[in-house]
Design an enzyme around this catalytic site. Structure first.
Site, PDB file in Angstrom:
ATOM      1  N   ARG A   1      62.494 -48.399  68.372  1.00 53.03           N
ATOM      2  CA  ARG A   1      63.809 -48.598  69.163  1.00 53.03           C
ATOM      3  C   ARG A   1      63.487 -49.275  70.456  1.00 53.03           C
ATOM      4  O   ARG A   1      62.763 -48.962  71.150  1.00 53.03           O
ATOM      5  CB  ARG A   1      64.582 -47.360  69.518  1.00 53.03           C
ATOM      6  CG  ARG A   1      64.981 -46.540  68.236  1.00 53.03           C
ATOM      7  CD  ARG A   1      66.099 -45.582  68.479  1.00 53.03           C
ATOM      8  NE  ARG A   1      66.121 -44.845  67.050  1.00 53.03           N
ATOM      9  CZ  ARG A   1      67.002 -43.682  66.952  1.00 53.03           C
ATOM     10  NH1 ARG A   1      67.797 -43.451  68.008  1.00 53.03           N
ATOM     11  NH2 ARG A   1      67.374 -43.426  65.823  1.00 53.03           N
TER      12      ARG A   1
ATOM     13  N   ARG B   1      62.479 -40.543  76.178  1.00 46.90           N
ATOM     14  CA  ARG B   1      63.044 -41.802  75.549  1.00 46.90           C
ATOM     15  C   ARG B   1      61.664 -42.736  75.532  1.00 46.90           C
ATOM     16  O   ARG B   1      61.267 -43.341  76.482  1.00 46.90           O
ATOM     17  CB  ARG B   1      64.123 -42.365  76.388  1.00 46.90           C
ATOM     18  CG  ARG B   1      64.761 -43.428  75.907  1.00 46.90           C
ATOM     19  CD  ARG B   1      65.745 -44.075  76.812  1.00 46.90           C
ATOM     20  NE  ARG B   1      67.016 -43.322  76.835  1.00 46.90           N
ATOM     21  CZ  ARG B   1      67.924 -43.251  76.062  1.00 46.90           C
ATOM     22  NH1 ARG B   1      68.065 -44.324  74.974  1.00 46.90           N
ATOM     23  NH2 ARG B   1      69.043 -42.524  76.202  1.00 46.90           N
TER      24      ARG B   1
ATOM     25  N   GLU C   1      68.953 -33.885  73.292  1.00 49.30           N
ATOM     26  CA  GLU C   1      69.281 -34.264  72.198  1.00 49.30           C
ATOM     27  C   GLU C   1      68.337 -34.558  71.055  1.00 49.30           C
ATOM     28  O   GLU C   1      67.439 -35.161  71.317  1.00 49.30           O
ATOM     29  CB  GLU C   1      70.179 -35.638  72.152  1.00 49.30           C
ATOM     30  CG  GLU C   1      70.759 -35.812  70.839  1.00 49.30           C
ATOM     31  CD  GLU C   1      71.135 -37.110  70.787  1.00 49.30           C
ATOM     32  OE1 GLU C   1      71.803 -37.961  71.687  1.00 49.30           O
ATOM     33  OE2 GLU C   1      71.196 -37.878  69.769  1.00 49.30           O
TER      34      GLU C   1
ATOM     35  N   SER D   1      71.189 -35.552  65.483  1.00 48.05           N
ATOM     36  CA  SER D   1      72.476 -35.909  65.575  1.00 48.05           C
ATOM     37  C   SER D   1      72.944 -35.808  63.904  1.00 48.05           C
ATOM     38  O   SER D   1      72.010 -36.832  63.143  1.00 48.05           O
ATOM     39  CB  SER D   1      72.724 -37.624  65.745  1.00 48.05           C
ATOM     40  OG  SER D   1      72.821 -37.597  67.433  1.00 48.05           O
TER      41      SER D   1
ATOM     42  N   ARG E   1      61.356 -34.942  71.800  1.00 50.65           N
ATOM     43  CA  ARG E   1      61.848 -33.896  72.453  1.00 50.65           C
ATOM     44  C   ARG E   1      62.000 -32.492  72.158  1.00 50.65           C
ATOM     45  O   ARG E   1      61.759 -31.569  72.938  1.00 50.65           O
ATOM     46  CB  ARG E   1      63.664 -34.504  72.753  1.00 50.65           C
ATOM     47  CG  ARG E   1      63.969 -35.652  73.173  1.00 50.65           C
ATOM     48  CD  ARG E   1      65.223 -36.158  73.170  1.00 50.65           C
ATOM     49  NE  ARG E   1      65.310 -37.579  73.483  1.00 50.65           N
ATOM     50  CZ  ARG E   1      66.401 -38.117  73.271  1.00 50.65           C
ATOM     51  NH1 ARG E   1      67.284 -37.894  72.550  1.00 50.65           N
ATOM     52  NH2 ARG E   1      66.528 -39.641  73.751  1.00 50.65           N
TER      53      ARG E   1
END
Length: 421
Positions: free
Chosen positions: A258, A273, A345, A348, A387
């Site tokens: 990403r 991140r 997080e 998802s 994470r």
RNA sequence: GGAGAGGUGGCCGAGCAGGUUUAAGGCGUACGCCUGCUAAGCGUAUGUGGGUCAAAAGCUCACCGAGGGUUCGAAUCCCUCCCUCUCCGCCA
């Protein structure tokens, strides 16, 4: 993408949804183009039908040795008209198709309206661990086995290297996740390509909106996948499955890439991140009536792992403004990181309903009436490693800088109970 | 990367010196008939998407790997690209 007929019949609902999702899509323009297209299509069909009949007449007259000049002249004029109408129809269709791809999915009715602050708390699991000492952050615990500096030297910032026991722990997590989903949750493992073409990226909804957030290979017009969702969901693109084939349940480990340019600050430090990370993804294709249940099932499969790792977490239902472009409803699983002292997080889980299926044309044939309908697609991380790595290391840390290996991971780490970095 | 051969409906496969192809034929599938049962046999049906229609039926348009082009007319001819197979080259 949404059904054009649905947009036609529910324009206000769609406009409201676009607004709730903070999206920009010109619904009025779509309606106008739709109207224009149908008119033009009708004209085109009429002339074309005439032309076909007359053209055949030329063929049969020739066989009988009759003159054809007058008929050819007549059809010639039709050919002109068809060329013109076809060009106009093509232009309208192109613009309409492009615009349809910019309309986001409708949020499900029970999704709270608003931004991140309106995300709804659903449940949480176990208490946060109490420490007899001040817990450290993962970068400190792992030291240079998590090598951000050399990663930056080799590639750039956001590409850390795992070395020694950090790499070992990373590999253990991935294997543990895969085994869990394959052996206990009934998923079929898949090893997809990490690079996909433009059509595939459009099928799951990353394109056209997120082109700037992805790494692109210019020579081939390929993209590095931002998630395994992309190749795995598109596996059945342009296929018609049997109802008995459903649900299709795939899990896949892939690295994820990403760019997400423009993310700075506290959130970007350490593993929080990064531009390349590892993730095990769960994907399901279901009958429409089964997708709500499947969403809960995927969520439960992801939660099972966090529970076995004995990490405190909470499940949130995302508000409309926080939902992704293609999602109708999304749960986030957020684990507690004692060093960073915040929730991270790690998964998802989304139900896309028929939104992706429509784009990628993934359909199934119903048993009862033999009709073809779109499947529902869902996916969820199960889980993303960076994470989880952070939460595991920070939650299971000892005062001496080692970590206690969570019992569920020991089989993947030569049954060691402690790990030092 | 080079040379050659291909890509047709759920599957196999014909058509490819352009013209009732509205894609033959077969297999498979569904329903019916026949039949102690099964098999065989007979009959019928069997793609996707768009438009029209309240809906269904019907009518109609598009789709023979993708996109362009030639033509009154393209599965069929031409161009570009993608993919598969065979051989050669290169390579972890």
């Amino acid at each position: 993408m949404l059904d054009l007929k649905f947009i036609r019949d529910n324009a206000e609902t769609v406009k409201q949804a676009v607004s709730n999702k903070n999206a920009a899509a010109d619904v009025d323009r779509i309606l106008a183009l739709d109207e224009a297209k149908r008119t033009k299509q009708y004209e085109f069909d009429q002339v074309r039908a005439q032309q076909k009949i007359k053209s055949k007449e030329i063929g049969s007259r020739k066989k009988q040795g009759l003159e054809v000049e007058s008929v050819m002249e007549e059809v010639s004029a039709m050919a002109e008209a068809i060329k013109q109408l076809g060009a106009e129809l093509g232009e309208i269709t192109n613009e309409l198709d492009a615009l349809l791809l910019t309309v986001p999915n409708l949020p499900q009715e029970d999704v709270p309206v608003g931004g991140e602050e309106n995300n709804a708390f659903i449940r949480e699991w176990c208490d946060k661990r109490e420490f007899a000492f001040e817990p450290r952050e993962h970068q400190e615990i792992c030291g240079d086995t998590l090598d951000f500096k050399r990663g930056a030297k080799i590639t750039g910032s956001g590409f850390p290297l795992y070395r020694g026991n950090a790499a070992l722990l990373e590999r253990a997590l991935i294997n543990y996740f895969l085994d869990k989903h394959v052996l206990k949750h009934g998923y079929t493992e898949m090893k997809p390509p990490f690079i996909v073409n433009r059509k595939t990226m459009t099928g799951t909804g990353q394109l056209p909106k997120l082109e700037e957030d992805m790494y692109r290979i210019e020579t081939e017009d390929f993209f590095l996948i931002p998630t395994a969702e992309v190749p795995v969901t598109n596996f059945h693109a342009e296929e018609i499955l049997g109802e008995n084939d459903l649900p299709v349940k795939y899990c896949a480990y892939t690295p994820c890439f990403r760019r997400e340019a423009g993310s700075y600050g506290k959130e970007t430090r350490g593993l929080h991140r990064v531009h390349q990370f590892n993730k095990v993804e769960l994907v399901q294709l279901t009958c429409p009536e089964d997708s709500a249940e499947a969403l809960e099932s995927i969520t439960a499969s992801a939660e099972a792992i966090v529970q076995e790792l004995r990490l405190h977490y909470r499940v949130m239902k995302l508000a409309t403004g926080d939902l992704s472009f293609a999602s109708a409803i999304t749960y986030d699983i957020e684990v507690w990181a004692p060093g960073a002292k915040r929730y991270l997080e790690v998964s998802s889980i989304s139900n896309f309903k028929d939104f992706q299926a429509r784009r990628a044309s993934i359909r199934y044939r119903r048993n009862d009436d033999n009709k073809v309908d779109f499947v529902h697609t869902l996916n969820g991380s199960g889980l993303a490693t960076p994470r989880i790595f952070v939460a595991v290391v920070e939650t299971w840390q000892n005062e001496d800088g080692s970590i206690t290996v969570p019992p569920c991971l020991r089989p993947y780490l030569q049954n060691r109970e402690r790990l030092e970095f």
